[in-house]
Design an enzyme around this catalytic site. Structure first.
Site, PDB file in Angstrom:
ATOM      1  CD  GLU A 140     -59.472  12.212  32.372  1.00  0.00           C
ATOM      2  OE1 GLU A 140     -59.886  10.906  32.318  1.00  0.00           O
ATOM      3  OE2 GLU A 140     -59.710  12.919  31.485  1.00  0.00           O
ATOM      4  CG  ASP A 169     -57.983   8.093  32.705  1.00  0.00           C
ATOM      5  OD1 ASP A 169     -57.121   7.761  32.358  1.00  0.00           O
ATOM      6  OD2 ASP A 169     -58.178   8.372  33.997  1.00  0.00           O
ATOM      7  N   GLY A 249     -71.883  24.445  18.223  1.00  0.00           N
ATOM      8  CA  GLY A 249     -72.406  24.201  16.930  1.00  0.00           C
ATOM      9  C   GLY A 249     -72.821  25.606  16.452  1.00  0.00           C
ATOM     10  N   GLY A 250     -73.576  25.855  15.400  1.00  0.00           N
ATOM     11  CA  GLY A 250     -73.835  27.185  14.959  1.00  0.00           C
ATOM     12  C   GLY A 250     -74.883  27.565  15.442  1.00  0.00           C
TER      13      GLY A 250
HETATM   14  N1  CAO Z   1     -46.300  -8.981  38.058  1.00  0.00           N
HETATM   15  C1  CAO Z   1     -45.115  -8.210  38.155  1.00  0.00           C
HETATM   16  N2  CAO Z   1     -45.140  -6.996  37.813  1.00  0.00           N
HETATM   17  C2  CAO Z   1     -46.062  -6.305  37.204  1.00  0.00           C
HETATM   18  C3  CAO Z   1     -47.229  -6.972  36.968  1.00  0.00           C
HETATM   19  C4  CAO Z   1     -47.355  -8.123  37.294  1.00  0.00           C
HETATM   20  N3  CAO Z   1     -48.490  -8.614  37.672  1.00  0.00           N
HETATM   21  N4  CAO Z   1     -48.155  -5.768  36.793  1.00  0.00           N
HETATM   22  C5  CAO Z   1     -47.454  -4.788  36.523  1.00  0.00           C
HETATM   23  N5  CAO Z   1     -46.184  -4.975  37.001  1.00  0.00           N
HETATM   24  C6  CAO Z   1     -45.084  -4.146  36.592  1.00  0.00           C
HETATM   25  C7  CAO Z   1     -44.954  -3.515  35.196  1.00  0.00           C
HETATM   26  O1  CAO Z   1     -44.130  -4.454  34.808  1.00  0.00           O
HETATM   27  C8  CAO Z   1     -44.005  -2.376  35.598  1.00  0.00           C
HETATM   28  O2  CAO Z   1     -42.692  -2.844  35.914  1.00  0.00           O
HETATM   29  P1  CAO Z   1     -41.517  -1.829  35.110  1.00  0.00           P
HETATM   30  O3  CAO Z   1     -41.894  -0.571  34.949  1.00  0.00           O
HETATM   31  O4  CAO Z   1     -40.544  -2.045  36.230  1.00  0.00           O
HETATM   32  O5  CAO Z   1     -41.075  -2.607  33.841  1.00  0.00           O
HETATM   33  C9  CAO Z   1     -44.520  -1.911  37.080  1.00  0.00           C
HETATM   34  O6  CAO Z   1     -45.235  -3.051  37.446  1.00  0.00           O
HETATM   35  C10 CAO Z   1     -45.292  -0.449  37.098  1.00  0.00           C
HETATM   36  O7  CAO Z   1     -46.367  -0.614  35.775  1.00  0.00           O
HETATM   37  P2  CAO Z   1     -46.951   0.812  35.456  1.00  0.00           P
HETATM   38  O8  CAO Z   1     -45.786   1.772  34.653  1.00  0.00           O
HETATM   39  O9  CAO Z   1     -48.262   0.528  34.628  1.00  0.00           O
HETATM   40  O10 CAO Z   1     -47.448   1.593  36.635  1.00  0.00           O
HETATM   41  P3  CAO Z   1     -47.194   2.957  37.260  1.00  0.00           P
HETATM   42  O11 CAO Z   1     -48.177   2.889  38.556  1.00  0.00           O
HETATM   43  O12 CAO Z   1     -45.860   3.516  37.573  1.00  0.00           O
HETATM   44  O13 CAO Z   1     -47.693   3.953  36.441  1.00  0.00           O
HETATM   45  C11 CAO Z   1     -49.458   4.983  34.858  1.00  0.00           C
HETATM   46  C12 CAO Z   1     -49.335   4.001  35.943  1.00  0.00           C
HETATM   47  C13 CAO Z   1     -51.040   4.662  34.608  1.00  0.00           C
HETATM   48  C14 CAO Z   1     -48.979   6.240  35.011  1.00  0.00           C
HETATM   49  C15 CAO Z   1     -48.891   4.072  33.672  1.00  0.00           C
HETATM   50  O14 CAO Z   1     -49.184   2.854  33.612  1.00  0.00           O
HETATM   51  C16 CAO Z   1     -49.133   4.511  32.351  1.00  0.00           C
HETATM   52  O15 CAO Z   1     -48.695   5.705  31.846  1.00  0.00           O
HETATM   53  N6  CAO Z   1     -49.855   3.894  31.826  1.00  0.00           N
HETATM   54  C17 CAO Z   1     -50.112   4.392  30.192  1.00  0.00           C
HETATM   55  C18 CAO Z   1     -51.413   5.340  30.246  1.00  0.00           C
HETATM   56  C19 CAO Z   1     -52.762   5.109  30.697  1.00  0.00           C
HETATM   57  O16 CAO Z   1     -53.311   4.154  30.645  1.00  0.00           O
HETATM   58  N7  CAO Z   1     -52.988   6.119  31.773  1.00  0.00           N
HETATM   59  C20 CAO Z   1     -54.290   5.807  32.212  1.00  0.00           C
HETATM   60  C21 CAO Z   1     -54.411   5.537  33.647  1.00  0.00           C
HETATM   61  S1  CAO Z   1     -55.909   5.783  34.106  1.00  0.00           S
HETATM   62  O17 CAO Z   1     -55.649   7.446  34.780  1.00  0.00           O
END
Ligand code: CAO
Length: 430
Positions: A140, A169, A249-250
């Protein structure tokens, strides 16, 4: 009642807030939304900021209502096969993983199209595909920082500030819903699906249109007359500054103290001094002579003294009125204004309950809880907000629908390719 998206199948590979907000709205509109979650873990928000032990957190329940849940390890060959079947039979797939995760899982956009040329693929990332920041994971506040919001929020003598509202978000999720519905309409015309991408930076920038207006004005004139910096003689730099509580706004406006502000942090109203209503405003504040006085009669004349005028109103008009009394008084003079509402007031507001903007939902594990319902009101239907699913609650049902036999389902469960955790204690057991 039949709902507009009935019959539309959505594979929901979203997590946290931005993606889930989008798929939740599709579910409210009648789509069959199947949330795919990591086996034994699920969406991280199930466990984040819990208010009750072992029960899905409000963070999860408020963003995943009306969905079904399937635990599926999409990184195993059998799990991939399940996802392939789902893609063949679905209309929409939505994800908001970190950059590249779908590709690493083996589900590139090209491959999805091979599986189902009609599929609509909705994708949220922090930054656009061409951006030099496209590799970043984003939450966010990073979106508010990168989208310009933080630089224009707060006071001139303080640091960039983020809003408490989800301008990165949920806002991005709402943009994605618009994109997906547009793609659905286009599919009706062409028979083909498409990829719909929204970056959190872009969705945030889309809320900053008037700030870009101000940047252009600043570059042309070096001055922004409606910003407090003008009245306070602070001058301007090269970029749009933080304007405190000034109106965008204005018409100048500000947050004004009402009776009880010393104890109640929200005993304030927002009031706008509308140029075309100055005569009645002058009357309302007990200074009818200001209507014609050249010192006050025009917006230009008032602007250098705008904070003195607001102070005068606070001390002479609002000091003996609660915020609701103040609004009741000012509305008689057609003055644009409204109370500053606390989240407590919003939670228990009878009008918002009646309209369905604040809804009480019954959840099988946690009992009753409040959530924000659908903010869009339709004459032909009213979305019914239902509980969120327990982890893996619909795994077996979804596999059966895909044609898996009992024996095959047992094998997938035994190998932990799929799961049906559903272990959260029911309210009666707590
Ligand atoms: N089965 C197997 N693997 C799975 C899965 C499933 N059902 N669902 C998710 N995974 C895996 C993904 O493939 C990923 O694997 P690799 O990175 O090793 O290829 C891993 O889980 C982690 O997924 P992620 O990157 O989404 O998770 P994170 O917690 O590290 O990051 C976030 C979270 C939100 C920072 C990131 O997803 C992101 O930047 N998203 C895009 C922007 C976004 O939507 N942000 C808003 C979030 S709301 O505040």
């Amino acid at each position: 009642m039949s709902l507009p998206l009935e019959g539309i199948k959505v594979i929901d590979m979203t997590g946290v807030q931005a993606g889930p907000a989008a798929t939740q709205m599709l579910a409210w509109f009648g789509a069959d939304v199947l949330k795919i979650e990591r086996v034994g873990e699920g969406d991280i928000t199930r466990r984040q900021l819990r208010d009750m032990p072992d029960v899905d957190a409000l963070y999860f329940t408020q963003l995943n209502s009306n969905k079904r849940s399937m635990e599926l390890n999409t990184k195993t060959p059998e799990g991939k096969a399940v996802l392939e079947k789902l893609i063949r039979e679905s209309d929409i797939l939505v994800e908001n993983f970190g950059p590249g995760a779908m590709d690493r899982m083996g589900f590139t956009w090209e491959y999805m199209q091979e599986l189902n040329p009609k599929i609509i693929f909705g994708s949220i990332k922090g930054f656009g595909e061409n951006s030099r920041y496209s590799d970043l994971k984003v939450y966010e506040n990073v979106a508010q920082a990168a989208g310009g919001s933080a630089s224009v929020t707060g006071f001139w003598d303080g640091p960039p500030t983020v809003a408490g509202s989800a301008l990165g978000d949920s806002n991005t999720g709402m943009h994605l819903v618009i994109g997906i519905l547009t793609a659905l309409r286009m599919r009706d015309q062409t028979g083909k699906g498409q990829k719909v991408s929204v970056s959190m930076q872009d969705a945030n920038i889309n809320l900053n249109r008037v700030k870009l207006r101000d940047q252009m004005r600043l570059e042309k004139t070096g001055h922004l007359q409606e910003y407090p910096q003008a009245g306070l003689g602070l001058g301007f730099g090269e970029a749009v500054p933080r304007g405190g509580n000034a109106g965008g706004g204005g018409q100048p406006g500000w947050v004004l103290k009402c009776k009880g502000w010393e104890e109640d942090p929200n005993a304030y109203i927002y009031m706008t001094i509308q140029g075309q209503n100055w005569k009645r405003t002058a009357e309302a504040i007990g200074k009818p002579e200001w209507a014609e006085d050249p010192e006050y009669a025009t917006a230009e004349a008032r602007m250098p003294k705008i904070f003195d005028i607001f102070k005068y109103i606070e001390e002479n008009v609002l000091a003996d009125k609660t915020k609701d009394e103040a609004v009741d008084y000012l509305r008689k003079f057609d003055i644009p204004c409204g109370p500053v509402k606390s989240m407590k007031e919003i939670a228990y507001d009878p009008d918002l309950r009646e309209s369905g903007t604040i809804v009480e939902v019954e959840h099988k594990a946690r009992g009753k809880y409040l959530t924000v319902g659908c903010p869009i009101k339709f004459t032909a239907f009213k979305p019914e907000i239902k509980e969120s699913p327990l982890l893996g609650e619909h795994t077996v049902e979804a596999l059966q629908q895909l044609g898996y036999s009992e024996a095959e389902i047992k094998e997938l469960l035994d190998k932990k390719v799929v799961g049906e955790t559903v272990h959260l204690k029911l309210a009666t057991e707590i």
